[in-house]
Scaffold this motif. Structure first.
Motif, PDB file in Angstrom:
ATOM      1  N   ASN A 173       0.809  -1.217   0.000  1.00 14.08           N
ATOM      2  CA  ASN A 173       0.000   0.000   0.000  1.00 14.08           C
ATOM      3  C   ASN A 173       0.841   1.265   0.000  1.00 14.08           C
ATOM      4  N   SER A 174       2.052   1.208   0.573  1.00 15.44           N
ATOM      5  CA  SER A 174       2.898   2.407   0.601  1.00 15.44           C
ATOM      6  C   SER A 174       3.973   2.387  -0.467  1.00 15.44           C
ATOM      7  N   PHE A 175       4.602   1.236  -0.671  1.00 12.33           N
ATOM      8  CA  PHE A 175       5.772   1.170  -1.551  1.00 12.33           C
ATOM      9  C   PHE A 175       5.693  -0.015  -2.496  1.00 12.33           C
ATOM     10  N   ILE A 176       6.383   0.136  -3.637  1.00 14.55           N
ATOM     11  CA  ILE A 176       6.571  -1.010  -4.532  1.00 14.55           C
ATOM     12  C   ILE A 176       8.019  -1.470  -4.341  1.00 14.55           C
ATOM     13  N   LYS A 177       8.166  -2.670  -3.764  1.00 16.92           N
ATOM     14  CA  LYS A 177       9.502  -3.237  -3.630  1.00 16.92           C
ATOM     15  C   LYS A 177       9.787  -3.988  -4.931  1.00 16.92           C
ATOM     16  N   TRP A 178      10.961  -3.793  -5.514  1.00 16.53           N
ATOM     17  CA  TRP A 178      11.277  -4.472  -6.770  1.00 16.53           C
ATOM     18  C   TRP A 178      12.686  -5.035  -6.716  1.00 16.53           C
ATOM     19  N   ARG A 179      12.896  -6.085  -7.488  1.00 17.07           N
ATOM     20  CA  ARG A 179      14.257  -6.595  -7.647  1.00 17.07           C
ATOM     21  C   ARG A 179      14.386  -7.344  -8.963  1.00 17.07           C
ATOM     22  N   ILE A 180      15.610  -7.464  -9.416  1.00 14.07           N
ATOM     23  CA  ILE A 180      15.896  -8.214 -10.641  1.00 14.07           C
ATOM     24  C   ILE A 180      16.770  -9.388 -10.237  1.00 14.07           C
ATOM     25  N   ILE A 181      16.320 -10.595 -10.609  1.00 16.09           N
ATOM     26  CA  ILE A 181      17.119 -11.774 -10.245  1.00 16.09           C
ATOM     27  C   ILE A 181      17.635 -12.472 -11.501  1.00 16.09           C
ATOM     28  N   LEU A 234       4.225 -18.751  12.822  1.00 21.16           N
ATOM     29  CA  LEU A 234       3.588 -17.453  13.033  1.00 21.16           C
ATOM     30  C   LEU A 234       4.304 -16.486  12.089  1.00 21.16           C
ATOM     31  N   VAL A 235       3.542 -15.839  11.201  1.00 19.96           N
ATOM     32  CA  VAL A 235       4.146 -14.966  10.188  1.00 19.96           C
ATOM     33  C   VAL A 235       3.710 -13.523  10.462  1.00 19.96           C
ATOM     34  N   LEU A 236       4.685 -12.652  10.704  1.00 24.69           N
ATOM     35  CA  LEU A 236       4.390 -11.255  11.033  1.00 24.69           C
ATOM     36  C   LEU A 236       4.931 -10.347   9.935  1.00 24.69           C
ATOM     37  N   ASP A 237       4.088  -9.433   9.447  1.00 24.57           N
ATOM     38  CA  ASP A 237       4.499  -8.509   8.384  1.00 24.57           C
ATOM     39  C   ASP A 237       4.156  -7.094   8.830  1.00 24.57           C
ATOM     40  N   LEU A 238       5.200  -6.282   9.080  1.00 23.40           N
ATOM     41  CA  LEU A 238       4.976  -4.917   9.563  1.00 23.40           C
ATOM     42  C   LEU A 238       5.146  -3.910   8.436  1.00 23.40           C
ATOM     43  N   GLY A 239       4.086  -3.663   7.700  1.00 23.03           N
ATOM     44  CA  GLY A 239       4.098  -2.682   6.620  1.00 23.03           C
ATOM     45  C   GLY A 239       3.117  -1.574   6.947  1.00 23.03           C
ATOM     46  N   THR A 240       2.397  -1.099   5.935  1.00 21.30           N
ATOM     47  CA  THR A 240       1.372  -0.072   6.148  1.00 21.30           C
ATOM     48  C   THR A 240       0.398  -0.572   7.212  1.00 21.30           C
ATOM     49  N   ALA A 241      -0.053  -1.811   7.011  1.00 18.99           N
ATOM     50  CA  ALA A 241      -0.787  -2.510   8.066  1.00 18.99           C
ATOM     51  C   ALA A 241       0.162  -3.537   8.674  1.00 18.99           C
ATOM     52  N   VAL A 242      -0.144  -3.956   9.900  1.00 15.33           N
ATOM     53  CA  VAL A 242       0.605  -5.048  10.516  1.00 15.33           C
ATOM     54  C   VAL A 242      -0.286  -6.275  10.469  1.00 15.33           C
ATOM     55  N   THR A 243       0.292  -7.383   9.994  1.00 17.27           N
ATOM     56  CA  THR A 243      -0.511  -8.608   9.914  1.00 17.27           C
ATOM     57  C   THR A 243       0.200  -9.741  10.628  1.00 17.27           C
ATOM     58  N   ALA A 244      -0.610 -10.636  11.202  1.00 21.47           N
ATOM     59  CA  ALA A 244      -0.104 -11.866  11.816  1.00 21.47           C
ATOM     60  C   ALA A 244      -0.893 -13.008  11.201  1.00 21.47           C
ATOM     61  N   ASP A 245      -0.204 -14.042  10.774  1.00 21.08           N
ATOM     62  CA  ASP A 245      -0.884 -15.218  10.235  1.00 21.08           C
ATOM     63  C   ASP A 245      -0.355 -16.475  10.903  1.00 21.08           C
ATOM     64  N   PHE A 246      -1.260 -17.404  11.125  1.00 21.87           N
ATOM     65  CA  PHE A 246      -0.934 -18.663  11.812  1.00 21.87           C
ATOM     66  C   PHE A 246      -1.083 -19.830  10.836  1.00 21.87           C
ATOM     67  N   VAL A 247      -0.037 -20.639  10.735  1.00 19.52           N
ATOM     68  CA  VAL A 247      -0.085 -21.829   9.879  1.00 19.52           C
ATOM     69  C   VAL A 247       0.325 -23.034  10.706  1.00 19.52           C
ATOM     70  N   ALA A 248      -0.517 -24.058  10.742  1.00 17.78           N
ATOM     71  CA  ALA A 248      -0.196 -25.270  11.503  1.00 17.78           C
ATOM     72  C   ALA A 248       0.844 -26.095  10.743  1.00 17.78           C
ATOM     73  N   GLY A 297       8.712  -6.995   6.424  1.00 21.09           N
ATOM     74  CA  GLY A 297       8.059  -5.683   6.314  1.00 21.09           C
ATOM     75  C   GLY A 297       8.976  -4.551   6.762  1.00 21.09           C
ATOM     76  N   GLY A 298       8.689  -3.362   6.258  1.00 22.39           N
ATOM     77  CA  GLY A 298       9.546  -2.193   6.473  1.00 22.39           C
ATOM     78  C   GLY A 298       9.793  -1.839   7.937  1.00 22.39           C
ATOM     79  N   ASP A 299       8.821  -2.102   8.803  1.00 22.85           N
ATOM     80  CA  ASP A 299       8.994  -1.745  10.211  1.00 22.85           C
ATOM     81  C   ASP A 299       9.388  -2.931  11.094  1.00 22.85           C
ATOM     82  N   ALA A 300       9.854  -4.006  10.482  1.00 20.20           N
ATOM     83  CA  ALA A 300      10.279  -5.191  11.246  1.00 20.20           C
ATOM     84  C   ALA A 300      11.271  -4.855  12.368  1.00 20.20           C
ATOM     85  N   PRO A 301      12.252  -3.940  12.137  1.00 16.20           N
ATOM     86  CA  PRO A 301      13.234  -3.684  13.195  1.00 16.20           C
ATOM     87  C   PRO A 301      12.609  -3.223  14.516  1.00 16.20           C
ATOM     88  N   ALA A 302      11.413  -2.642  14.453  1.00 18.31           N
ATOM     89  CA  ALA A 302      10.801  -2.090  15.674  1.00 18.31           C
ATOM     90  C   ALA A 302      10.435  -3.154  16.701  1.00 18.31           C
TER      91      ALA A 302
END
Ligand SMILES: Nc1ncnc2c1ncn2[C@@H]1O[C@H](COP(=O)(O)OP(=O)(O)O)[C@@H](O)[C@H]1O
Ligand SMILES: CC(C)(COP(=O)(O)O)[C@@H](O)C(=O)NCCC(=O)O
Ligand SMILES: [K+]
Length: 251
Positions: free
Chosen positions: A9-17, A119-133, A219-224
């Motif tokens: 929502n805030s940034f487009i992350k891009w890379r060339i592999i 447990l998957v945590l992504d700290l971007g524009t929104a913060v999300t947590a997802d659980f996978v067994a 996510g961009g704010d992971a260091p926090a």
């Protein structure tokens, strides 16, 4: 060579592999224009043919981006789509299509990197947590506002919370003693909210799985929040890892 795009929502992350998946070039664009200017520069040095992308932007914005990649750069574009099951992970949403595709890519990647529950945590524009067994069942997750949104909500809904935002990130890693200025009080308060959110996700993961699980952070704010996650696996390119699994390019 493959261009990979993660349109948040805030940034487009891009890379060339390259052929062996080595990262040749990468960047963060604030707009589509900035992205295209970077990719056009990159074209001078790299032969760009394929592109895979994941987007949480609107269908219209995503389709427009796809079209420009095809028409302006002549790329073959593959876009991640939602699915009830991908690479052994079963989508836990009632309506699988409404789960954010960045979350889905991150979950698929975590599953690929771990044989345990995750447990998957992504700290971007929104913060999300997802659980996978451990058996690949996605249990759902949680969404809350990210750091920038928390700050800006305070600024836009109060009269007197005003301070120099340029200094904001300087506060993130400091000791979180009570703030003695508006800037300190807000910055530290918002970081504490995220740390608290993350701690509560860990408590829930422990209630489900004891200590037999992995935590992934991106996510961009992971260091926090790294300091409140002792065993965390920080994977900045988690979404790209999932994207490569969901959108393989035939060779
Ligand atoms: N160098 C940076 N450039 C931009 N944002 C950054 C940077 N470092 C940290 N951030 C933080 O990362 C957040 C965006 O994270 P990101 O994962 O890119 O979000 P999204 O996927 O929602 O676009 C911003 O809200 C900002 O607080
Ligand atoms: C939750 C999100 C806004 C996170 O987006 P981001 O912070 O990465 O830009 C995105 O995954 C999304 O739009 N999800 C759709 C709603 C859902 O997952 O339930
Ligand atoms: K996010």
């Amino acid at each position: 060579m493959i261009i990979e795009l993660d349109c948040g929502n805030s940034f487009i992350k891009w890379r060339i592999i390259g052929a062996a998946s080595q990262v040749l070039l990468s960047g963060v664009a604030e707009s589509a224009e900035e992205l295209f200017s970077a990719l056009e520069d990159a074209r001078a040095h790299h032969e760009l043919r394929h592109c895979r992308m994941v987007s949480v932007r609107s269908d219209e914005e995503t389709a427009c981006l796809e079209m420009r990649l095809i028409q302006r750069l002549g790329l073959h574009v593959q876009t991640a789509r939602s699915a009830p099951c991908t690479a052994g992970v079963r989508n836990g949403y009632v309506d699988h299509g409404s789960l954010g595709l960045d979350r889905w890519m991150a979950v698929v990647a975590a599953r690929h990197l771990s044989s345990k529950a995750c447990l998957v945590l992504d700290l971007g524009t929104a913060v999300t947590a997802d659980f996978v067994a451990a058996d690949g069942e996605h249990k759902g997750g949680f969404i809350c506002p990210g750091l920038s949104l928390l700050r800006s909500q305070l600024r836009s809904h109060t009269r007197r919370i005003r301070y120099d935002t340029a200094a904001a990130s300087d506060f993130m890693m400091e000791q979180l003693t009570p703030g003695c200025s508006t800037a300190d009080a807000v910055e530290r308060g918002c970081v504490l909210m995220l740390k608290g959110f993350v701690r509560s996700q860990v408590e829930l993961a422990m209630a489900y799985w004891g200590s037999d699980y992995d935590v992934f952070l991106t996510g961009g704010d992971a260091p926090a929040v790294i300091d409140v996650l002792p065993q965390v696996r920080v994977v900045p390119d988690l979404i790209f890892i999932g994207l490569a699994i969901a959108c393989p390019i035939p060779s």
